[in-house]
Design a protein around this motif. Structure first.
Motif, PDB file in Angstrom:
ATOM      1  N   ALA A  52      48.787   5.724   7.752  1.00 51.17           N
ATOM      2  CA  ALA A  52      48.526   5.719   9.119  1.00 51.17           C
ATOM      3  C   ALA A  52      47.064   4.974   9.489  1.00 51.17           C
ATOM      4  N   ARG A  53      46.094   5.326   8.394  1.00 56.81           N
ATOM      5  CA  ARG A  53      44.795   4.687   8.567  1.00 56.81           C
ATOM      6  C   ARG A  53      44.924   3.271   8.352  1.00 56.81           C
ATOM      7  N   ASP A  54      45.503   2.794   7.563  1.00 59.18           N
ATOM      8  CA  ASP A  54      45.880   1.345   7.022  1.00 59.18           C
ATOM      9  C   ASP A  54      46.317   0.758   8.539  1.00 59.18           C
ATOM     10  N   TYR A  55      47.299   1.153   8.977  1.00 56.61           N
ATOM     11  CA  TYR A  55      47.956   0.300  10.057  1.00 56.61           C
ATOM     12  C   TYR A  55      47.137   0.602  11.186  1.00 56.61           C
ATOM     13  N   ALA A  56      46.260   1.798  11.487  1.00 58.14           N
ATOM     14  CA  ALA A  56      45.528   1.604  12.439  1.00 58.14           C
ATOM     15  C   ALA A  56      44.339   0.520  12.563  1.00 58.14           C
ATOM     16  N   ASP A  57      43.919   0.206  11.369  1.00 58.77           N
ATOM     17  CA  ASP A  57      42.921  -0.675  10.910  1.00 58.77           C
ATOM     18  C   ASP A  57      43.468  -1.958  11.453  1.00 58.77           C
ATOM     19  N   MET A  58      44.821  -2.224  10.779  1.00 58.79           N
ATOM     20  CA  MET A  58      45.283  -3.546  11.415  1.00 58.79           C
ATOM     21  C   MET A  58      45.594  -3.583  12.669  1.00 58.79           C
ATOM     22  N   MET A  59      45.733  -2.584  13.336  1.00 54.63           N
ATOM     23  CA  MET A  59      46.174  -2.744  14.756  1.00 54.63           C
ATOM     24  C   MET A  59      44.818  -3.043  15.322  1.00 54.63           C
ATOM     25  N   SER A  60      43.770  -2.369  15.134  1.00 50.94           N
ATOM     26  CA  SER A  60      42.650  -2.514  15.742  1.00 50.94           C
ATOM     27  C   SER A  60      42.046  -4.077  15.406  1.00 50.94           C
ATOM     28  N   ARG A  61      42.032  -4.873  14.293  1.00 48.55           N
ATOM     29  CA  ARG A  61      41.708  -5.968  13.888  1.00 48.55           C
ATOM     30  C   ARG A  61      42.812  -7.005  14.600  1.00 48.55           C
ATOM     31  N   ILE A  62      43.921  -6.839  14.593  1.00 44.75           N
ATOM     32  CA  ILE A  62      44.897  -7.784  15.070  1.00 44.75           C
ATOM     33  C   ILE A  62      44.744  -7.711  16.774  1.00 44.75           C
ATOM     34  N   GLY A  63      44.747  -6.525  17.296  1.00 43.62           N
ATOM     35  CA  GLY A  63      44.731  -6.336  18.682  1.00 43.62           C
ATOM     36  C   GLY A  63      43.535  -6.783  19.393  1.00 43.62           C
ATOM     37  N   ALA A  64      42.176  -6.832  18.453  1.00 43.33           N
ATOM     38  CA  ALA A  64      41.251  -7.623  18.986  1.00 43.33           C
ATOM     39  C   ALA A  64      41.214  -9.279  19.436  1.00 43.33           C
ATOM     40  N   ARG A  65      42.095  -9.402  18.757  1.00 41.32           N
ATOM     41  CA  ARG A  65      42.371 -11.095  18.833  1.00 41.32           C
ATOM     42  C   ARG A  65      43.261 -11.330  20.221  1.00 41.32           C
ATOM     43  N   PHE A  66      43.644 -10.265  20.756  1.00 44.39           N
ATOM     44  CA  PHE A  66      44.708 -10.291  21.948  1.00 44.39           C
ATOM     45  C   PHE A  66      44.000  -9.626  23.135  1.00 44.39           C
ATOM     46  N   GLY A  67      42.552  -8.951  22.831  1.00 46.62           N
ATOM     47  CA  GLY A  67      41.892  -8.348  23.872  1.00 46.62           C
ATOM     48  C   GLY A  67      42.622  -7.072  24.353  1.00 46.62           C
ATOM     49  N   LEU A  68      43.123  -6.282  23.557  1.00 45.55           N
ATOM     50  CA  LEU A  68      43.835  -5.015  23.567  1.00 45.55           C
ATOM     51  C   LEU A  68      43.149  -3.852  24.046  1.00 45.55           C
ATOM     52  N   SER A  69      41.776  -4.032  23.943  1.00 47.19           N
ATOM     53  CA  SER A  69      40.716  -3.024  24.237  1.00 47.19           C
ATOM     54  C   SER A  69      39.577  -3.493  25.343  1.00 47.19           C
ATOM     55  N   PRO A  70      39.169  -2.687  26.190  1.00 45.21           N
ATOM     56  CA  PRO A  70      38.355  -3.438  27.146  1.00 45.21           C
ATOM     57  C   PRO A  70      37.028  -4.229  26.401  1.00 45.21           C
ATOM     58  N   SER A  71      36.517  -3.727  25.479  1.00 44.90           N
ATOM     59  CA  SER A  71      35.460  -4.731  24.752  1.00 44.90           C
ATOM     60  C   SER A  71      35.931  -5.785  24.110  1.00 44.90           C
ATOM     61  N   ASP A  72      37.141  -5.804  23.656  1.00 41.89           N
ATOM     62  CA  ASP A  72      37.751  -7.224  23.167  1.00 41.89           C
ATOM     63  C   ASP A  72      38.034  -8.029  24.367  1.00 41.89           C
ATOM     64  N   ARG A  73      38.396  -7.622  25.513  1.00 41.11           N
ATOM     65  CA  ARG A  73      38.752  -8.378  26.543  1.00 41.11           C
ATOM     66  C   ARG A  73      37.576  -8.935  27.152  1.00 41.11           C
ATOM     67  N   ALA A  74      36.442  -8.251  26.879  1.00 39.89           N
ATOM     68  CA  ALA A  74      35.174  -9.017  27.694  1.00 39.89           C
ATOM     69  C   ALA A  74      34.783 -10.492  26.836  1.00 39.89           C
ATOM     70  N   GLY A  75      35.403 -10.722  25.595  1.00 39.49           N
ATOM     71  CA  GLY A  75      35.220 -11.840  24.813  1.00 39.49           C
ATOM     72  C   GLY A  75      36.157 -12.864  25.023  1.00 39.49           C
ATOM     73  N   ILE A  76      37.114 -12.658  25.668  1.00 41.20           N
ATOM     74  CA  ILE A  76      38.208 -13.677  25.688  1.00 41.20           C
ATOM     75  C   ILE A  76      38.361 -14.513  27.074  1.00 41.20           C
ATOM     76  N   ASP A  77      38.345 -15.842  27.085  1.00 42.28           N
ATOM     77  CA  ASP A  77      38.320 -16.572  27.989  1.00 42.28           C
ATOM     78  C   ASP A  77      40.055 -16.677  28.198  1.00 42.28           C
ATOM     79  N   ILE A  78      40.214 -16.450  29.445  1.00 40.88           N
ATOM     80  CA  ILE A  78      41.681 -16.346  29.773  1.00 40.88           C
ATOM     81  C   ILE A  78      41.888 -17.627  30.673  1.00 40.88           C
TER      82      ILE A  78
END
Length: 92
Positions: A52-78
């Motif tokens: 579960a921890r490994d997949y949560a880490d993977m979700m966090s890393r990949i999700g950041a590329r798609f702006g899936l958290s508010p802080s990640d979205r701040a760095g994405i140009d749409i």
């Protein structure tokens, strides 16, 4: 939000797979508990916790590329626009 393109579909599929596997591992922890019986009959940490921890880490890393958290979205140009060949064709 315009961040998913046809180039991103495979990576987003990996993200979706990670979500499914994280949920399965979390369900296993919920079902069997944090501690399980080991080979010698003693209590050990449920191996599903690490999964579960490994997949949560993977979700966090990949999700950041798609702006899936508010802080990640701040760095994405749409990029605005209607792209008939965009990823939306995969999600209809």
């Amino acid at each position: 939000m315009g961040v998913l393109t046809s180039w991103d579909v495979d990576l987003f599929a990996v993200y979706c797979d990670a979500v499914v596997n994280h949920r399965r591992a979390s369900a296993e922890v919920a079902r069997r508990g944090i501690l399980v019986e080991g080979q010698r009959g003693n209590l050990v940490k449920n191996p599903a916790l690490q999964v579960a921890r490994d997949y949560a880490d993977m979700m966090s890393r990949i999700g950041a590329r798609f702006g899936l958290s508010p802080s990640d979205r701040a760095g994405i140009d749409i990029v605005e626009g209607d792209d008939p060949d965009g990823a939306e064709r995969y999600f209809t």
